[in-house]
Design a protein around this motif. Structure first.
Motif, PDB file in Angstrom:
ATOM      1  N   ILE A  98     -28.569 -13.106  27.672  1.00 13.39           N
ATOM      2  CA  ILE A  98     -28.999 -12.967  26.278  1.00 13.39           C
ATOM      3  C   ILE A  98     -30.432 -13.468  26.152  1.00 13.39           C
ATOM      4  O   ILE A  98     -30.764 -14.548  26.655  1.00 13.39           O
ATOM      5  CB  ILE A  98     -28.070 -13.764  25.328  1.00 13.39           C
ATOM      6  N   CYS A  99     -31.247 -12.700  25.473  1.00 16.01           N
ATOM      7  CA  CYS A  99     -32.611 -13.119  25.156  1.00 16.01           C
ATOM      8  C   CYS A  99     -32.545 -13.913  23.851  1.00 16.01           C
ATOM      9  O   CYS A  99     -32.328 -13.345  22.777  1.00 16.01           O
ATOM     10  CB  CYS A  99     -33.539 -11.916  25.008  1.00 16.01           C
ATOM     11  N   LYS A 100     -32.722 -15.220  23.961  1.00 10.82           N
ATOM     12  CA  LYS A 100     -32.559 -16.080  22.786  1.00 10.82           C
ATOM     13  C   LYS A 100     -33.592 -15.760  21.705  1.00 10.82           C
ATOM     14  O   LYS A 100     -33.270 -15.753  20.515  1.00 10.82           O
ATOM     15  CB  LYS A 100     -32.627 -17.546  23.171  1.00 10.82           C
ATOM     16  N   LYS A 101     -34.815 -15.471  22.096  1.00 12.62           N
ATOM     17  CA  LYS A 101     -35.845 -15.153  21.097  1.00 12.62           C
ATOM     18  C   LYS A 101     -35.475 -13.888  20.329  1.00 12.62           C
ATOM     19  O   LYS A 101     -35.611 -13.827  19.110  1.00 12.62           O
ATOM     20  CB  LYS A 101     -37.217 -14.997  21.748  1.00 12.62           C
ATOM     21  N   ARG A 102     -34.986 -12.882  21.037  1.00 11.95           N
ATOM     22  CA  ARG A 102     -34.558 -11.643  20.367  1.00 11.95           C
ATOM     23  C   ARG A 102     -33.364 -11.920  19.457  1.00 11.95           C
ATOM     24  O   ARG A 102     -33.283 -11.377  18.346  1.00 11.95           O
ATOM     25  CB  ARG A 102     -34.207 -10.575  21.415  1.00 11.95           C
ATOM     26  N   ALA A 103     -32.449 -12.784  19.888  1.00 14.23           N
ATOM     27  CA  ALA A 103     -31.300 -13.157  19.055  1.00 14.23           C
ATOM     28  C   ALA A 103     -31.773 -13.856  17.779  1.00 14.23           C
ATOM     29  O   ALA A 103     -31.252 -13.589  16.685  1.00 14.23           O
ATOM     30  CB  ALA A 103     -30.341 -14.049  19.828  1.00 14.23           C
ATOM     31  N   GLU A 104     -32.762 -14.726  17.894  1.00 10.90           N
ATOM     32  CA  GLU A 104     -33.322 -15.415  16.719  1.00 10.90           C
ATOM     33  C   GLU A 104     -33.936 -14.406  15.749  1.00 10.90           C
ATOM     34  O   GLU A 104     -33.721 -14.489  14.540  1.00 10.90           O
ATOM     35  CB  GLU A 104     -34.369 -16.443  17.149  1.00 10.90           C
ATOM     36  N   GLU A 105     -34.681 -13.459  16.282  1.00 13.70           N
ATOM     37  CA  GLU A 105     -35.315 -12.425  15.449  1.00 13.70           C
ATOM     38  C   GLU A 105     -34.256 -11.581  14.739  1.00 13.70           C
ATOM     39  O   GLU A 105     -34.387 -11.279  13.551  1.00 13.70           O
ATOM     40  CB  GLU A 105     -36.198 -11.517  16.313  1.00 13.70           C
ATOM     41  N   GLN A 106     -33.203 -11.200  15.462  1.00  9.68           N
ATOM     42  CA  GLN A 106     -32.149 -10.371  14.876  1.00  9.68           C
ATOM     43  C   GLN A 106     -31.361 -11.131  13.821  1.00  9.68           C
ATOM     44  O   GLN A 106     -30.967 -10.553  12.807  1.00  9.68           O
ATOM     45  CB  GLN A 106     -31.229  -9.820  15.966  1.00  9.68           C
ATOM     46  N   ALA A 107     -31.118 -12.410  14.043  1.00 18.61           N
ATOM     47  CA  ALA A 107     -30.397 -13.210  13.043  1.00 18.61           C
ATOM     48  C   ALA A 107     -31.180 -13.203  11.725  1.00 18.61           C
ATOM     49  O   ALA A 107     -30.597 -13.007  10.650  1.00 18.61           O
ATOM     50  CB  ALA A 107     -30.192 -14.635  13.549  1.00 18.61           C
TER      51      ALA A 107
END
Length: 159
Positions: A98-107
Motif C-alpha cells: 500500500i502506498c501510504k501517501k496515496r491512501a492519505e490523498e484518497q481519504a
C-alpha cells in the motif's frame, strides 16, 4: 470450515491486525490459517512495482501479489498448497503493498478517515489474493459487496 486469517505487518499494531483478521473471517474456507504480508511503501516504490509487475508506469494505491491462482470460492486446503506453507503452518496467499501517501490523498478526496482507507485497501488486496477481481461489471459488483461486508464488520462503512 471457516478460515482463520493472519496478516503480518510492521505498519499496523496488534489490535488493528486482530480487528482486521476477525472481520475477514468467513471470506474463505481453509483447513489451515491463511496468511498475508502487508507492507507500506512510498510513491517511488509503488510506481516501480507497478511498472515491473503490471507494465503501468504510474503511482497506484495498492498492489497485490497472490501466491496461487484458481482459489476463488473453493476450499483452500493445506495439502493442495504445500509450496505455500510457512514455518508456522499457515498458507501464505500473498503480499499486499500500500502506498501510504496515496491512501492519505484518497481519504481526503473521499471524505473519510485514513483508518478506513488503509483497511479498505488492505481488504481489497486480500480479496485479490483470494482470487477476486474487478475486470468485469459482474466481478466488480461481487468484489465490492465482499469489501463492504468486511468494512461493515469493522464499523467502517461509507458515509
Amino acid at each position: 470450515m471457516k478460515s482463520d486469517f493472519r496478516i503480518d505487518s510492521e505498519d499496523l499494531d496488534e489490535e488493528e491486525l486482530a480487528r482486521l483478521c476477525h472481520a475477514l473471517t468467513g471470506l474463505a474456507e481453509s483447513d489451515a490459517p491463511l496468511a498475508f504480508e502487508l507492507v507500506f511503501v512510498d510513491e517511488e516504490e509503488i510506481k516501480r512495482l507497478n511498472a515491473r509487475e503490471r507494465g503501468v508506469d504510474a503511482v497506484t494505491d495498492v498492489l497485490s501479489f497472490p501466491t496461487t491462482d484458481g482459489i476463488k470460492g473453493k476450499p483452500i486446503l493445506a495439502d493442495a498448497h504445500k509450496d505455500c506453507i510457512d514455518e508456522e503452518g499457515r498458507i501464505l496467499l500473498g503480499s499486499i503493498a500500500i502506498c501510504k501517501k496515496r491512501a492519505e490523498e484518497q481519504a481526503k478526496e473521499y471524505g473519510h478517515s485514513l483508518e478506513r482507507e488503509i483497511f479498505y485497501l488492505t481488504v481489497h488486496g486480500v480479496l485479490h489474493c483470494l482470487g477476486y477481481d474487478h475486470m468485469t461489471e459482474e466481478d466488480k459488483k461481487e468484489m465490492r459487496a465482499k469489501e463492504e461486508e468486511v468494512m461493515a464488520r469493522m464499523n467502517l462503512q461509507r458515509d
